[in-house]
Scaffold this motif. Structure first.
Motif, PDB file in Angstrom:
ATOM      1  N   ALA A  60       0.939  -1.229   0.094  1.00 12.41           N
ATOM      2  CA  ALA A  60       0.040   0.013  -0.056  1.00 12.41           C
ATOM      3  C   ALA A  60       0.942   1.384  -0.012  1.00 12.41           C
ATOM      4  O   ALA A  60       1.797   1.305   0.668  1.00 12.41           O
ATOM      5  N   GLY A  61       0.564   2.187  -0.798  1.00  7.44           N
ATOM      6  CA  GLY A  61       1.014   3.491  -0.717  1.00  7.44           C
ATOM      7  C   GLY A  61       1.999   3.563  -1.978  1.00  7.44           C
ATOM      8  O   GLY A  61       2.720   4.701  -2.212  1.00  7.44           O
ATOM      9  N   SER A  62       2.102   2.558  -2.649  1.00  5.79           N
ATOM     10  CA  SER A  62       3.185   2.685  -3.993  1.00  5.79           C
ATOM     11  C   SER A  62       2.422   2.041  -5.065  1.00  5.79           C
ATOM     12  O   SER A  62       1.857   0.905  -4.650  1.00  5.79           O
ATOM     13  N   PRO A  63       2.605   2.397  -6.186  1.00  5.21           N
ATOM     14  CA  PRO A  63       2.249   1.310  -7.324  1.00  5.21           C
ATOM     15  C   PRO A  63       2.923   0.007  -7.216  1.00  5.21           C
ATOM     16  O   PRO A  63       4.001  -0.265  -6.464  1.00  5.21           O
ATOM     17  N   PRO A  64       2.424  -1.112  -7.920  1.00  2.35           N
ATOM     18  CA  PRO A  64       3.422  -2.364  -7.861  1.00  2.35           C
ATOM     19  C   PRO A  64       4.591  -2.091  -8.434  1.00  2.35           C
ATOM     20  O   PRO A  64       4.786  -1.199  -9.442  1.00  2.35           O
ATOM     21  N   MET A  65       5.518  -2.754  -7.806  1.00  2.00           N
ATOM     22  CA  MET A  65       7.047  -2.461  -8.468  1.00  2.00           C
ATOM     23  C   MET A  65       7.728  -3.638  -9.030  1.00  2.00           C
ATOM     24  O   MET A  65       7.601  -4.689  -8.552  1.00  2.00           O
TER      25      MET A  65
END
Length: 348
Positions: free
Chosen positions: A22-27
């Motif tokens: 949560a809090g970032s796009p898939p990396m």
């Protein structure tokens, strides 16, 4: 957003790892670098939905009880090793891509010494390195060589099962922790009754597993396993240090007789993209066996340095070879060396 769509895109882009939190796009980790997949950060609800979409009801219950979960996940065009965990943002997951086809030892440029180790009738062979260094792939390639060449019985004990082997000459039984057996040590204890010739132990995590692996190697079985160590000397020390002081001399003697070789590897960024493995090779000879027995592991590096004709190679020698071939830059080699002064001397 759909998890299978993310994983499909990751495979198409050649990603080695996928991170969901949560809090970032898939990396996606591509050629060693983490890059975003899209620009929209995931919410807690989206993250939970993505992760739970690949869990069975039993896996979801286990995760909710333990807050940690290892599993493998398959889809038509690929497989993934998955770790689900809790963090300050809620649920997170790290997924490692597993190639659909087991590469050959030639394809991943394993040294000639590795072929000799794979063809041994008995003994302990270790592939070591940091997380994400390709240990599982190297071991799978070695086991598949045995599968193609020997009429034998192979048992793998994994957490979770990663590569799927197609039976050729060998009978192969793959067992997964928590599903087919409770612990590595328990599986090894009963392995003697299963008539194995070759065993793969996913990781030598504890005293009981290491002791059982040494005993099996001593009793005429070929054992493969991994450790998270960066070189051969550290590997020997790690095994010895697991045991209480009063047992260590006995374990040194056992290890000096059972251990056949250690391949320590790491992945370096290639010039022009992609990654390439550098591998230190230690093969047990009378001199190195004696150093292990006498607790003189600090001298192992020098013994490897002077045994290149026997197929041994230090990590610095391996990195130098990659630099000489134009595969890696000077800065990349120096940054990945644990002995940069020695590497600079070799490159001069």
């Amino acid at each position: 957003m759909d998890m299978n769509a993310i994983l499909k895109a990751a495979l198409e882009k050649g990603a080695s790892d996928i991170h969901i939190s949560a809090g970032s796009p898939p990396m996606l980790r591509i050629s060693g670098e983490l890059l975003p997949f899209g620009d929209k950060p995931l919410t807690f609800e989206e993250t939970r939905s993505l992760v739970y979409s690949i869990l069975t009801s039993d896996q979801a219950k286990k995760f909710e009880n333990e807050y940690e979960l290892d599993l493998s996940y398959g889809m038509p065009n690929g497989r993934f090793r998955v770790n689900v965990y809790m963090d300050s943002g809620g649920i997170a997951a790290a997924l490692r891509a597993i190639p659909a086809l087991i590469p050959t030892m030639e394809e991943i440029e394993m040294p000639e010494a590795a072929f000799r180790l794979a063809r041994l009738p008995r003994g302990l062979v270790l592939v070591t390195g940091p997380t994400g260094s390709g240990k599982s792939t190297s071991l799978a390639a070695m086991l598949n060589l045995i599968n193609l060449e020997r009429n034998c019985h192979i048992i793998t004990i994994e957490d979770p099962i990663e590569f799927i082997y197609q039976r050729r000459k060998a009978i192969i039984n793959q067992r997964e922790l928590t599903i087919h057996t409770k612990t590595f040590a328990s599986a090894l204890k009963y392995a003697l009754r299963e008539d194995p010739d070759v065993l793969l132990v996913g990781e030598m995590r504890d005293l009981e597993t290491i002791a059982a692996a040494l005993t099996l190697a001593e009793t005429g079985h070929l054992i493969f396993s991994t450790l998270h160590t960066i070189d051969a000397a550290q590997t020997v020390d790690r095994i010895i240090d697991v045991f209480p002081p009063y047992q260590q001399q006995q374990i040194r003697a056992q290890l000096s007789m059972a251990l056949e070789g250690v391949l320590s590897q790491q992945l370096l960024s290639k010039v022009g993209g992609g990654r390439v493995a550098a591998r230190e090779v230690m093969l047990i000879n009378p001199a190195i066996a004696n150093l292990i027995r006498e607790g003189k592991t600090h001298q192992i590096y020098s013994a490897i340095q002077t045994s290149t004709q026997a197929g041994m190679k230090t990590m610095e020698q391996a990195i130098k070879d990659l630099y000489d071939k134009g595969f890696i830059s000077y800065d990349e080699g120096i940054s990945k060396s644990s002995n940069p002064d020695e590497l600079r001397r070799l490159i001069r």
